[in-house]
Design an enzyme around this catalytic site. Structure first.
Site, PDB file in Angstrom:
ATOM      1  N   GLU A 253      13.079 -10.568  29.394  1.00  0.00           N
ATOM      2  CA  GLU A 253      14.191 -10.539  28.607  1.00  0.00           C
ATOM      3  C   GLU A 253      13.661 -10.912  27.083  1.00  0.00           C
ATOM      4  O   GLU A 253      12.466 -11.258  27.128  1.00  0.00           O
ATOM      5  CB  GLU A 253      15.117 -11.575  29.395  1.00  0.00           C
ATOM      6  CG  GLU A 253      14.141 -13.037  29.288  1.00  0.00           C
ATOM      7  CD  GLU A 253      14.950 -14.004  30.508  1.00  0.00           C
ATOM      8  OE1 GLU A 253      15.516 -13.534  31.535  1.00  0.00           O
ATOM      9  OE2 GLU A 253      14.417 -15.019  30.567  1.00  0.00           O
TER      10      GLU A 253
ATOM     11  N   HIS B 104      -5.381 -22.715  30.468  1.00  0.00           N
ATOM     12  CA  HIS B 104      -4.908 -23.938  31.226  1.00  0.00           C
ATOM     13  C   HIS B 104      -5.485 -24.140  32.415  1.00  0.00           C
ATOM     14  O   HIS B 104      -5.066 -24.934  33.208  1.00  0.00           O
ATOM     15  CB  HIS B 104      -3.386 -23.766  31.333  1.00  0.00           C
ATOM     16  CG  HIS B 104      -2.621 -23.586  30.179  1.00  0.00           C
ATOM     17  ND1 HIS B 104      -1.558 -22.969  30.288  1.00  0.00           N
ATOM     18  CD2 HIS B 104      -2.729 -23.893  28.815  1.00  0.00           C
ATOM     19  CE1 HIS B 104      -0.911 -23.056  29.128  1.00  0.00           C
ATOM     20  NE2 HIS B 104      -1.717 -23.497  28.434  1.00  0.00           N
TER      21      HIS B 104
HETATM   22  C1  BV8 Z   1      -1.121 -30.129  24.036  1.00  0.00           C
HETATM   23  C2  BV8 Z   1      -1.227 -25.727  33.665  1.00  0.00           C
HETATM   24  C3  BV8 Z   1      -1.609 -32.017  22.738  1.00  0.00           C
HETATM   25  C4  BV8 Z   1      -0.832 -26.558  34.798  1.00  0.00           C
HETATM   26  C5  BV8 Z   1       0.311 -25.580  32.000  1.00  0.00           C
HETATM   27  C6  BV8 Z   1       6.904 -33.011  23.740  1.00  0.00           C
HETATM   28  C7  BV8 Z   1       6.495 -34.050  24.922  1.00  0.00           C
HETATM   29  C8  BV8 Z   1       5.270 -33.709  25.349  1.00  0.00           C
HETATM   30  C9  BV8 Z   1       4.300 -32.582  24.990  1.00  0.00           C
HETATM   31  C10 BV8 Z   1       4.985 -31.807  24.157  1.00  0.00           C
HETATM   32  C11 BV8 Z   1       6.252 -32.018  23.621  1.00  0.00           C
HETATM   33  N1  BV8 Z   1       6.635 -30.726  22.811  1.00  0.00           N
HETATM   34  C12 BV8 Z   1       5.517 -30.045  22.763  1.00  0.00           C
HETATM   35  C13 BV8 Z   1       4.499 -30.617  23.556  1.00  0.00           C
HETATM   36  C14 BV8 Z   1       3.385 -30.072  23.823  1.00  0.00           C
HETATM   37  C15 BV8 Z   1       3.079 -29.333  25.368  1.00  0.00           C
HETATM   38  C16 BV8 Z   1       4.286 -28.323  25.461  1.00  0.00           C
HETATM   39  O1  BV8 Z   1       4.090 -27.315  24.850  1.00  0.00           O
HETATM   40  N2  BV8 Z   1       5.540 -28.592  26.112  1.00  0.00           N
HETATM   41  C17 BV8 Z   1       6.577 -27.905  26.554  1.00  0.00           C
HETATM   42  C18 BV8 Z   1       7.116 -27.870  27.559  1.00  0.00           C
HETATM   43  C19 BV8 Z   1       7.409 -28.074  25.289  1.00  0.00           C
HETATM   44  N3  BV8 Z   1       1.623 -28.731  25.383  1.00  0.00           N
HETATM   45  C20 BV8 Z   1       0.855 -29.537  25.742  1.00  0.00           C
HETATM   46  O2  BV8 Z   1       0.941 -30.538  26.287  1.00  0.00           O
HETATM   47  C21 BV8 Z   1      -0.398 -28.677  25.847  1.00  0.00           C
HETATM   48  N4  BV8 Z   1      -1.467 -29.764  25.275  1.00  0.00           N
HETATM   49  O3  BV8 Z   1       0.000 -29.992  23.106  1.00  0.00           O
HETATM   50  O4  BV8 Z   1      -1.932 -31.398  23.621  1.00  0.00           O
HETATM   51  C22 BV8 Z   1      -2.921 -32.899  22.477  1.00  0.00           C
HETATM   52  C23 BV8 Z   1      -3.735 -32.706  21.390  1.00  0.00           C
HETATM   53  C24 BV8 Z   1      -5.023 -33.357  21.433  1.00  0.00           C
HETATM   54  C25 BV8 Z   1      -5.263 -34.260  22.215  1.00  0.00           C
HETATM   55  C26 BV8 Z   1      -4.245 -34.515  23.360  1.00  0.00           C
HETATM   56  C27 BV8 Z   1      -3.230 -33.776  23.472  1.00  0.00           C
HETATM   57  C28 BV8 Z   1      -0.979 -28.374  27.106  1.00  0.00           C
HETATM   58  C29 BV8 Z   1       0.136 -27.519  27.784  1.00  0.00           C
HETATM   59  C30 BV8 Z   1      -0.685 -26.826  29.027  1.00  0.00           C
HETATM   60  C31 BV8 Z   1       0.305 -27.120  30.293  1.00  0.00           C
HETATM   61  N5  BV8 Z   1      -0.293 -26.501  31.462  1.00  0.00           N
HETATM   62  N6  BV8 Z   1      -0.114 -25.025  33.180  1.00  0.00           N
HETATM   63  C32 BV8 Z   1      -0.348 -25.851  36.041  1.00  0.00           C
HETATM   64  O5  BV8 Z   1      -0.316 -24.623  35.737  1.00  0.00           O
HETATM   65  O6  BV8 Z   1      -0.472 -26.636  37.122  1.00  0.00           O
HETATM   66  S1  BV8 Z   1       1.652 -24.557  31.293  1.00  0.00           S
HETATM   67  C33 BV8 Z   1       2.267 -23.739  32.364  1.00  0.00           C
HETATM   68  O7  BV8 Z   1       3.399 -23.025  31.507  1.00  0.00           O
HETATM   69  C34 BV8 Z   1       1.671 -22.583  32.910  1.00  0.00           C
HETATM   70  O8  BV8 Z   1       0.330 -22.476  32.537  1.00  0.00           O
HETATM   71  C35 BV8 Z   1       2.448 -21.116  32.519  1.00  0.00           C
HETATM   72  O9  BV8 Z   1       1.452 -20.074  32.430  1.00  0.00           O
HETATM   73  C36 BV8 Z   1       2.777 -22.060  31.191  1.00  0.00           C
HETATM   74  C37 BV8 Z   1       3.619 -21.232  30.070  1.00  0.00           C
HETATM   75  O10 BV8 Z   1       4.874 -20.994  30.815  1.00  0.00           O
HETATM   76  P1  BV8 Z   1       4.760 -19.194  30.946  1.00  0.00           P
HETATM   77  O11 BV8 Z   1       3.590 -18.687  31.333  1.00  0.00           O
HETATM   78  O12 BV8 Z   1       5.538 -18.743  29.749  1.00  0.00           O
HETATM   79  O13 BV8 Z   1       6.044 -19.150  32.235  1.00  0.00           O
HETATM   80  P2  BV8 Z   1       7.620 -19.018  32.161  1.00  0.00           P
HETATM   81  O14 BV8 Z   1       7.991 -19.349  33.719  1.00  0.00           O
HETATM   82  O15 BV8 Z   1       7.781 -20.311  31.085  1.00  0.00           O
HETATM   83  O16 BV8 Z   1       8.043 -17.798  31.754  1.00  0.00           O
HETATM   84  C38 BV8 Z   1       7.746 -16.606  32.212  1.00  0.00           C
HETATM   85  C39 BV8 Z   1       8.181 -15.416  31.627  1.00  0.00           C
HETATM   86  O17 BV8 Z   1       7.763 -14.386  32.057  1.00  0.00           O
HETATM   87  C40 BV8 Z   1       9.627 -15.267  31.168  1.00  0.00           C
HETATM   88  O18 BV8 Z   1       9.702 -15.098  29.801  1.00  0.00           O
HETATM   89  C41 BV8 Z   1      10.326 -14.579  32.006  1.00  0.00           C
HETATM   90  O19 BV8 Z   1      11.152 -13.785  31.211  1.00  0.00           O
HETATM   91  C42 BV8 Z   1       9.023 -13.379  32.072  1.00  0.00           C
HETATM   92  N7  BV8 Z   1       8.980 -12.509  33.138  1.00  0.00           N
HETATM   93  C43 BV8 Z   1       9.239 -12.909  34.456  1.00  0.00           C
HETATM   94  N8  BV8 Z   1       9.056 -11.860  35.396  1.00  0.00           N
HETATM   95  C44 BV8 Z   1       8.335 -10.862  34.613  1.00  0.00           C
HETATM   96  C45 BV8 Z   1       8.400 -11.310  33.187  1.00  0.00           C
HETATM   97  N9  BV8 Z   1       7.914 -10.518  32.294  1.00  0.00           N
HETATM   98  C46 BV8 Z   1       7.506  -9.362  32.435  1.00  0.00           C
HETATM   99  N10 BV8 Z   1       7.533  -8.826  33.756  1.00  0.00           N
HETATM  100  C47 BV8 Z   1       8.048  -9.500  34.775  1.00  0.00           C
HETATM  101  N11 BV8 Z   1       8.016  -8.892  35.937  1.00  0.00           N
END
Ligand code: BV8
Ligand code: ZN
Length: 243
Positions: free
Chosen positions: A214, A116
């Site tokens: 979790e 990303h």
């Molecule tokens: C794409 C960069 C297609 C920016 C990020 C509906 C509408 C619109 C789009 C979509 C849709 N449905 C699906 C999509 C696609 C969309 C998507 O997935 N949306 C989600 C919200 C459903 N994806 C995209 O748009 C991607 N592109 O699909 O393109 C396309 C194809 C061709 C042409 C054009 C388009 C692009 C996605 C990239 C988004 N950018 N980041 C920035 O950071 O500013 S994503 C962002 O979320 C970060 O990178 C982050 O890393 C990432 C994922 O989240 P997680 O890392 O999992 O973090 P989260 O907080 O969710 O979870 C943390 C976890 O850690 C938890 O489980 C927690 O329990 C655990 N944890 C906490 N502490 C600890 C721990 N575990 C262990 N130890 C600890 N101590």
């Protein structure tokens, strides 16, 4: 569960690792969906989009400057360093991170792919130049960073709705298809296409291990699901693998 994971790693020559915001949580960096993930009541999915930047580049840059401030004061944590040690133990190793915080390279990981992008890089909307960037302390919070060509700079990250870098995705899938094991660490498995990795790993007969605080949507399909802090679990695994 840790012993099962250690057994898999002992019998693996090539290891694929996917990390998410959870691996940086113990460095004090807010995760995306955790309670601390909000900024001025905006969620990441509100701000990390081309539409948000188009509509209000000052607000979006303010958010990135705020995050740059937190991240530049943060240090890699034991989880990052454990992955550096793990890389040294594997014949072949690839670390695909969803994080933009640059902590894996700072910890010393070598074979890192940033799916990303990176919060300390910018891309010019006019000439496309990619450059390292961190908000200079003296600029006011609503100054818009400009390129030497005069064009407006954006963070060189992948926003929601934007395509991920194809070469990075393809390289990752190629490596994964030949990996003995895949470690999924600190990701909620919500963001696509990274969320597809565990399923893809299962199809290519790769052993999968998850470490998360979790249960997640993939906890039931992986071979080993370990609940705990990455900063505590990963060092234990590395210690058990010994010299
Ligand atoms: C794409 C960069 C297609 C920016 C990020 C509906 C509408 C619109 C789009 C979509 C849709 N449905 C699906 C999509 C696609 C969309 C998507 O997935 N949306 C989600 C919200 C459903 N994806 C995209 O748009 C991607 N592109 O699909 O393109 C396309 C194809 C061709 C042409 C054009 C388009 C692009 C996605 C990239 C988004 N950018 N980041 C920035 O950071 O500013 S994503 C962002 O979320 C970060 O990178 C982050 O890393 C990432 C994922 O989240 P997680 O890392 O999992 O973090 P989260 O907080 O969710 O979870 C943390 C976890 O850690 C938890 O489980 C927690 O329990 C655990 N944890 C906490 N502490 C600890 C721990 N575990 C262990 N130890 C600890 N101590
Ligand atoms: Zn330019």
């Amino acid at each position: 569960m840790i012993t099962k994971a250690v057994e898999i790693f002992k019998n693996s020559k090539s290891l694929f690792v996917l990390t998410g915001a959870g691996i940086s949580a113990e460095s004090g960096i807010p995760t995306f969906r955790g309670v601390d993930g909000l900024w001025k009541n905006y969620s990441a999915t509100d701000l990390a989009t081309p539409q948000a930047f188009q509509k209000n580049p000052v607000l979006v840059w303010e958010w990135y400057h705020w995050r740059q401030g937190i991240i530049s004061k943060a240090e890699p944590n034991p989880a990052h360093y454990a992955l550096v040690a793990l890389e040294k133990k594997m014949a072949r190793f690839l670390l695909l991170t969803q994080n933009v915080d640059n902590l894996h390279p700072r910890a010393g990981s070598e074979n890192v792919l940033e799916l990303h992008g990176n919060i300390f890089r910018t891309r010019c909307l006019a000439c496309g130049e990619i450059a390292d960037y961190q908000k200079p302390p003296e600029t006011s919070s609503n100054a818009l960073p400009k390129c030497t060509c005069g064009g407006l700079l954006r963070p060189d990250v992948v926003w929601f709705g934007e395509a991920i870098p194809q070469h990075i995705w393809q390289n990752s899938l190629d490596f994964l298809s030949r990996a003995d094991a895949a470690l999924i660490c600190g990701t909620s498995g919500i963001v696509w296409p990274a969320a597809a990795i565990p399923e893809i790993a299962q199809h290519s007969n790769t052993k999968t291990i998850e470490i998360n605080l979790e249960p997640t949507s993939v906890s039931s399909i992986v071979d080993v699901s370990i609940q705990g802090k990455a900063g505590e679990v990963l060092p234990k695994i590395v210690a058990a693998l010994g010299q």
